[in-house]
Design a protein around this motif. Structure first.
Motif, PDB file in Angstrom:
ATOM      1  N   LYS A   1      -1.747 -24.787 -26.447  1.00  0.00           N
ATOM      2  CA  LYS A   1      -2.841 -25.384 -25.240  1.00  0.00           C
ATOM      3  C   LYS A   1      -3.248 -24.417 -24.299  1.00  0.00           C
ATOM      4  CE  LYS A   1      -1.171 -27.263 -21.583  1.00  0.00           C
ATOM      5  NZ  LYS A   1      -0.682 -28.471 -20.685  1.00  0.00           N
ATOM      6  N   TYR A   2      -2.153 -23.209 -24.315  1.00  0.00           N
ATOM      7  CA  TYR A   2      -2.606 -21.901 -23.721  1.00  0.00           C
ATOM      8  C   TYR A   2      -3.320 -20.750 -24.161  1.00  0.00           C
ATOM      9  CZ  TYR A   2       0.236 -23.755 -19.528  1.00  0.00           C
ATOM     10  OH  TYR A   2       0.578 -24.479 -18.596  1.00  0.00           O
ATOM     11  N   LEU A   3      -3.176 -20.849 -25.504  1.00  0.00           N
ATOM     12  CA  LEU A   3      -3.693 -19.797 -26.105  1.00  0.00           C
ATOM     13  C   LEU A   3      -4.051 -19.913 -27.893  1.00  0.00           C
ATOM     14  CD1 LEU A   3      -3.601 -16.410 -25.595  1.00  0.00           C
ATOM     15  CD2 LEU A   3      -2.153 -16.270 -27.368  1.00  0.00           C
ATOM     16  N   ASN A   4      -5.301 -20.262 -27.976  1.00  0.00           N
ATOM     17  CA  ASN A   4      -5.754 -20.619 -29.205  1.00  0.00           C
ATOM     18  C   ASN A   4      -6.836 -19.591 -29.906  1.00  0.00           C
ATOM     19  OD1 ASN A   4      -7.837 -21.479 -27.809  1.00  0.00           O
ATOM     20  ND2 ASN A   4      -7.483 -23.694 -28.107  1.00  0.00           N
TER      21      ASN A   4
ATOM     22  N   PRO B   1       2.648 -24.999  -9.571  1.00  0.00           N
ATOM     23  CA  PRO B   1       3.256 -24.168 -10.534  1.00  0.00           C
ATOM     24  C   PRO B   1       2.985 -24.804 -11.937  1.00  0.00           C
ATOM     25  CG  PRO B   1       4.808 -25.564  -9.349  1.00  0.00           C
ATOM     26  CD  PRO B   1       3.561 -25.648  -8.507  1.00  0.00           C
ATOM     27  N   THR B   2       2.595 -23.906 -12.666  1.00  0.00           N
ATOM     28  CA  THR B   2       2.564 -24.240 -13.891  1.00  0.00           C
ATOM     29  C   THR B   2       2.775 -23.222 -14.941  1.00  0.00           C
ATOM     30  OG1 THR B   2       0.720 -25.274 -15.593  1.00  0.00           O
ATOM     31  CG2 THR B   2       0.042 -23.487 -14.080  1.00  0.00           C
ATOM     32  N   GLY B   3       2.288 -23.158 -16.226  1.00  0.00           N
ATOM     33  CA  GLY B   3       2.793 -22.258 -17.343  1.00  0.00           C
ATOM     34  C   GLY B   3       3.388 -22.819 -18.774  1.00  0.00           C
ATOM     35  N   MET B   4       3.488 -21.817 -19.383  1.00  0.00           N
ATOM     36  CA  MET B   4       3.783 -22.319 -20.832  1.00  0.00           C
ATOM     37  C   MET B   4       5.450 -22.650 -20.882  1.00  0.00           C
ATOM     38  SD  MET B   4       3.727 -20.055 -24.243  1.00  0.00           S
ATOM     39  CE  MET B   4       1.825 -19.602 -23.947  1.00  0.00           C
ATOM     40  N   MET B   5       6.198 -21.977 -20.186  1.00  0.00           N
ATOM     41  CA  MET B   5       7.478 -21.971 -20.050  1.00  0.00           C
ATOM     42  C   MET B   5       7.912 -23.081 -19.162  1.00  0.00           C
ATOM     43  SD  MET B   5       9.143 -20.392 -22.698  1.00  0.00           S
ATOM     44  CE  MET B   5       8.372 -19.846 -24.035  1.00  0.00           C
TER      45      MET B   5
ATOM     46  N   PRO C   1       1.192 -16.170 -19.284  1.00  0.00           N
ATOM     47  CA  PRO C   1       1.217 -17.660 -19.059  1.00  0.00           C
ATOM     48  C   PRO C   1       2.411 -18.286 -19.211  1.00  0.00           C
ATOM     49  CG  PRO C   1       0.962 -17.428 -21.338  1.00  0.00           C
ATOM     50  CD  PRO C   1       1.318 -16.000 -20.671  1.00  0.00           C
ATOM     51  N   PHE C   2       3.492 -17.646 -18.950  1.00  0.00           N
ATOM     52  CA  PHE C   2       4.880 -18.094 -18.841  1.00  0.00           C
ATOM     53  C   PHE C   2       5.273 -19.155 -17.923  1.00  0.00           C
ATOM     54  CE2 PHE C   2       5.260 -14.455 -21.478  1.00  0.00           C
ATOM     55  CZ  PHE C   2       5.085 -14.900 -22.629  1.00  0.00           C
ATOM     56  N   GLY C   3       4.778 -18.434 -16.546  1.00  0.00           N
ATOM     57  CA  GLY C   3       5.161 -19.195 -15.241  1.00  0.00           C
ATOM     58  C   GLY C   3       4.264 -18.537 -14.261  1.00  0.00           C
TER      59      GLY C   3
ATOM     60  N   VAL D   1      14.671 -22.260 -13.268  1.00  0.00           N
ATOM     61  CA  VAL D   1      13.890 -21.401 -12.831  1.00  0.00           C
ATOM     62  C   VAL D   1      13.127 -20.746 -14.065  1.00  0.00           C
ATOM     63  CG1 VAL D   1      15.069 -20.468 -10.778  1.00  0.00           C
ATOM     64  CG2 VAL D   1      15.893 -19.736 -13.307  1.00  0.00           C
ATOM     65  N   THR D   2      11.865 -20.561 -13.756  1.00  0.00           N
ATOM     66  CA  THR D   2      10.738 -20.124 -14.771  1.00  0.00           C
ATOM     67  C   THR D   2      10.355 -18.648 -14.418  1.00  0.00           C
ATOM     68  OG1 THR D   2      10.094 -22.383 -15.123  1.00  0.00           O
ATOM     69  CG2 THR D   2       8.808 -20.497 -15.823  1.00  0.00           C
ATOM     70  N   ILE D   3      10.255 -17.761 -15.337  1.00  0.00           N
ATOM     71  CA  ILE D   3      10.025 -16.384 -15.008  1.00  0.00           C
ATOM     72  C   ILE D   3       8.544 -16.278 -14.277  1.00  0.00           C
ATOM     73  CG2 ILE D   3      11.702 -15.268 -16.492  1.00  0.00           C
ATOM     74  CD1 ILE D   3       9.400 -14.842 -18.661  1.00  0.00           C
ATOM     75  N   GLU D   4       7.984 -15.483 -13.628  1.00  0.00           N
ATOM     76  CA  GLU D   4       6.947 -15.505 -13.050  1.00  0.00           C
ATOM     77  C   GLU D   4       6.010 -14.180 -13.909  1.00  0.00           C
ATOM     78  OE1 GLU D   4       4.934 -14.647  -8.592  1.00  0.00           O
ATOM     79  OE2 GLU D   4       6.786 -13.861  -8.949  1.00  0.00           O
ATOM     80  N   SER D   5       5.456 -14.783 -14.596  1.00  0.00           N
ATOM     81  CA  SER D   5       4.703 -14.001 -15.774  1.00  0.00           C
ATOM     82  C   SER D   5       3.599 -14.819 -16.310  1.00  0.00           C
ATOM     83  CB  SER D   5       5.491 -13.041 -16.602  1.00  0.00           C
ATOM     84  OG  SER D   5       4.760 -12.372 -17.406  1.00  0.00           O
TER      85      SER D   5
END
Length: 242
Positions: A230-233, A36-40, A26-28, A20-24
């Protein structure tokens, strides 16, 4: 014969892990394509693959993710430690450490928590980020549903400052078109670590060992940082870990 080979022979790798990945963001989160996508989300999938497991991964509200793992309805989650997780999950490995920060507009000179007394500070609902901040009775905490809402309130002067992880704040600022020049100097409070928490109800020694080794290999190859970048540079998200 290596550990992973022995595990294959004994059928350990045949099990499918339920992540399970937290819904937030850029994590999920669910992308524009409805997937579904996201860093975590990505990092959790990579850990399972690196360890040799098949898996499912479900984006889940923050509070529910801990309960699912504690009940054994899910096998693991990547998130900060909490009382709920401590009761029902095993902390397997640290995955990513992030600064907890407070940001305001440039006019807010914030050098310590004392400067926030009498101010209204937005905080993500359900999250615990810094014990010293939580203990400050003279800071008014205003819980919001997500980082996006909190940043909009900050830009519209409905709150004085916003608290959260550096990545959570800065990624959502990027999505909203908020430039880093629109923030004052962040106050770094502490560092929190996303850890792999595995359900006590479904854990076995071989699975835990395989996942712990997988995290170590991914970190040694810098794979975790590559996903983050990739998500934050466009912001300095590592400000407190140098």
């Amino acid at each position: 014969m290596g550990l992973l080979s022995l595990m294959w022979l004994h059928g350990v790798m045949a099990k499918e892990l339920r992540i399970v990945t937290i819904e937030s963001a850029p994590f999920g989160f669910v992308g524009k394509d409805g997937k579904p996508t996201g860093m975590m989300y990505e990092i959790g999938n990579r850990i399972a693959t690196e360890a040799g497991f098949t898996y499912t991964n479900q984006i889940t509200p923050y509070a529910r993710s801990a309960h699912m793992v504690a009940r054994g309805d899910a096998d693991f989650v990547l998130r900060y430690r909490s009382t709920e997780l401590a009761e029902g999950a095993i902390p397997v490995a640290g995955v990513l450490s992030l600064p907890t920060i407070v940001v305001g507009k440039p006019a807010l000179k914030c050098r310590s928590l004392a400067d926030l007394r009498g101010k209204v500070v937005g905080t993500p609902r359900g999250g615990r980020f810094d014990d010293a901040f939580d203990a400050e009775a003279d800071i008014q905490k205003y819980q919001v549903s997500d980082y996006s809402q909190m940043l909009k309130m900050l830009m519209n002067d409905r709150i004085d400052a916003a608290l959260g992880s550096s990545i959570g704040l800065f990624y959502n600022a990027y999505l909203l078109g908020i430039k880093k020049e629109q923030f004052g100097k962040p106050l770094v409070l502490s560092t929190q670590t996303f850890e792999l928490h595995f359900s006590k109800k479904t854990a076995d020694d071989e699975t835990i060992a395989a996942l712990r080794a997988a995290v170590a290999r991914l970190k040694s190859r810098n794979e975790v940082r590559k996903v983050v970048d990739k998500y934050l540079n466009s912001f300095d998200w590592e400000m407190a870990s140098r």
